[in-house]
Motif scaffolding. Sequence first.
Motif, PDB file in Angstrom:
ATOM      1  N   THR A   1       0.617  -1.031  -0.122  1.00  0.00           N
ATOM      2  CA  THR A   1      -0.184  -0.028  -0.004  1.00  0.00           C
ATOM      3  C   THR A   1       0.808   1.316   0.149  1.00  0.00           C
ATOM      4  OG1 THR A   1      -0.127  -0.156   2.690  1.00  0.00           O
ATOM      5  CG2 THR A   1      -1.757  -1.248   1.276  1.00  0.00           C
TER       6      THR A   1
ATOM      7  N   GLY B   1      -0.079  -4.578  -4.616  1.00  0.00           N
ATOM      8  CA  GLY B   1      -1.766  -3.945  -4.254  1.00  0.00           C
ATOM      9  C   GLY B   1      -2.564  -4.563  -5.339  1.00  0.00           C
TER      10      GLY B   1
ATOM     11  N   SER C   1      -3.924   0.891  -2.317  1.00  0.00           N
ATOM     12  CA  SER C   1      -3.436  -0.222  -2.923  1.00  0.00           C
ATOM     13  C   SER C   1      -3.472  -0.191  -4.439  1.00  0.00           C
ATOM     14  CB  SER C   1      -3.761  -1.672  -2.280  1.00  0.00           C
ATOM     15  OG  SER C   1      -5.179  -1.535  -2.719  1.00  0.00           O
TER      16      SER C   1
END
Lengths: 324, 561
Positions: free
Chosen positions: A169, A184, A178
């Motif tokens: 993130t 992410g 993310s």
Amino acid sequence: MVYFILKRLFQSIFVMLAVAFLSFSLFRFVGDPVSQMTGVETTVEDRERLREELGLNDPFLFQFARFTGDLLQGDFGYSYRTRQPVAEMIADRIPATLELGTVALIISLLVGIPAGVYTALNPRGFVTQSILLTTLVGVSIPTFVIGIMLIFLFGVQLGWLPTFGRGGTVQIGGWTSSLFTVEGWRALILPAFTLGVYQLTLTMRLVRAEMMEVMRSDYILFATARGIPWRRLHFRHALANTMVPVITIIGLQFGGVIAFSIVTESVFQWPGMGLLFLESIRFVDIPVMGVYLVVIAFFFVLVNLAVDLLYIAIDPRLRVKEAA
Amino acid sequence: MLDVQGLTVRFPSRHGDFTAIEGVSLSVNPGEIHGLVGESGAGKSTIGAAVIGLLQPPGYIAEGTMTLGDVDLRNLTAAQAHQMRGARISMIFQDPQTSLNPLMTVEDQLIETIQAHEDISTSDARTRAIELLEEIGIKQAATRIKAYPHQFSGGMRQRVVIALALCTNPELIIADEPTTALDVAVQSQVLDLIKRLAQTRGIGFILITHDIGVIAQITDNVTVLRGGKVMEHGPTERVLRAPEHPYTKALMDAVPRLDKRVERFLVPESDVVKVASPAGLTGADAEAWLLDGVQQGGADLEMKDVTVRFAGTRTSLWTKPEPFVALDSVSMQVRPGTVMGLVGESGSGKSTMAKVITGLVSPAEGQMTLAGDPLPAAKQRPRDHVSRRLIQMVFQDPYSSLNARHRIGEILSEPLWLYGLEPDAARRRQISAAMLDLVGLSADSIDRYPHQFSGGQRQRIAVARALLARPRFLICDEPTSALDVSIQAQVLNLLKDLQARFGLTILFISHNLAVVRQMSDDITVLRNGKVVEAQRSEAFFTAPKADYARELLQLTPAITF
């Protein structure tokens, strides 16, 4: 136009008040707040003092007014469980849920609308029948089963994607996103698809039904008789008219996706609001539950307002009649 | 130019092919308006769809040739046929409300149509579109072109439709009932426009209509169709003046005349096989039952200064919306046992009158009396008020005025128990069956559902239902405007008979002056919620007083041959 929006906003205030009331009742009447805050060794005098300090002896309406006032000022109270301010806890979790919901929505629209158009224009083709059959199976299986199956296939067997959490993130202001790292996205894709699959099917079937209806209408027949190129006929004339009713349902569903992402979040251990809500229920953390309710209602109201505005943007008949 | 020979269209179905049109030949020259006339199911629209290549699947052309100029219309690929549409053949549809895309401006629709067939810049296309709109009579076209379809009135919208059909300079335009959804005044303007375009631009028109008045007014040649076959064709004047085929004659006889009143319409004997009612009751018994109840005869109705206002649409937050005045202090007197014709164009308040009388809408001001007793406004009228039985209504659309999930028996016996006329269920059924006989339907219809009947039969059922309440005042709101001429003639005959036998008072609402002339003793003309003229029917038709009434009479298409 302005009048319409004002009217809607006015109605929204009432919806929010009603939800705030519900949330307040939860707070006030489900168990005794004081006994939940204190231990067994607290004396009766201390309890009584606390009760007086917290204003729990004040008249009911007065308490509700204070509660609403605090909410409006952003003071959401403290969690029983973590002793953190609830506002902070929710703010921490909102980005995860919103990103998950939005990506799920985008997946469902990107796949659902073209598939709906295709199946409407070729109603008897083999591909159409296969799509319809597959999606029927898709909706019939509960979300958590789909989630677990996806985890098993892509996470465990093939090992391509992570099975829980948000992956990498990035912190942008107060927003933990993310969307800006490969990790992410890899973590996002499975839960987003799981969450979006039902909405996808719904969108596709709605678009298909509406489009088939529109294709039978007089103005499409007339446009055909004028030799308007097929592409334009399908996508400019027919699709725009199809979208008017579809948008309402998609909007309502989007509210639902945000609110009820609980199941998906728990399957994928996605640190969003849904997961927070589940944990709060387990620990009877009433302040968090109450605020969760208010926040979700706020999203619903917001989405519905956006849908109404979109309606006006698409359909000129809904705009205030200019001098004809 | 267009030459169709031996055209046969079939629709495959489970029970073998259904032949929609069979061996139809017709030809249209540049500048000619060719009328196709016939009743529903005659195959008029199918011919139009076949020519432009838009037959609804699974229909297909089984036989015949179709050529436009030197192009064989049957021998085109799908892409060629689509290119041909608009460029050489175009079409005008019946309902201007639904034939324009509501989400696009008129400008966008015109420009895209021009650009679909021509390599032309957007600004040139716009210039041409504006010129065209001006030519067909839309004022301030340069600004109006930016409007959306819903911002035009019905007649203007039909002009926009015509402009769209015209903007690519086609050789042939198929107009499918282009004026059926319009008021007489607007209808005559649109017909004039079509005639002018045929003459000045040399466009051939195929005009599909069920209205012989329209045929008489503008067509050069006419083809009369029935059941998918050509009955007769030739120059309009010859065919209408001296019809050769018996069907054409029958059709002409069934058309209500504006210039004279006839006692009964000539209609071919209905081929209903009468089945004796299970209980042995016949129309005569129903008649006796009715006479038993309506001994007092028809009731008179008086309306005095009735005003109806509807709330307007709110346009601003602070000002109160202007109310829309549907009826503006209207007074009307219906004499007992007579037929009052209520005439006016759409939006004139005709149907609001019916609603005020039946108690569906509350007037803001004014008094009403029925048979001398005051008739309370809707809000004050109790559910069991006697007028709810005495006043009955026959609606315009027989397809939506009968509950599709009820059998005819249930529909007909409802007024009998509702108004407490007949406590015994078996007896209710007998009377219902007898009433069916009276309105000319077979008594065994009682166990069927509404969808098993044709429009005319359904309207008979609606009449029977109204009669079963033993009414003294009958309101017929456009009872025949959804029906074919020959069916219309039958229903009008039925109403006339019943009125004569039972001395009913009837309020007959219609936009069709010719029909009203056949039916009514008195006439009230409404315009924008005001009474323009009210007098005896015959006097009205020979010498109308108000200018507006005169205008209406002139504009109604009449068969003058």
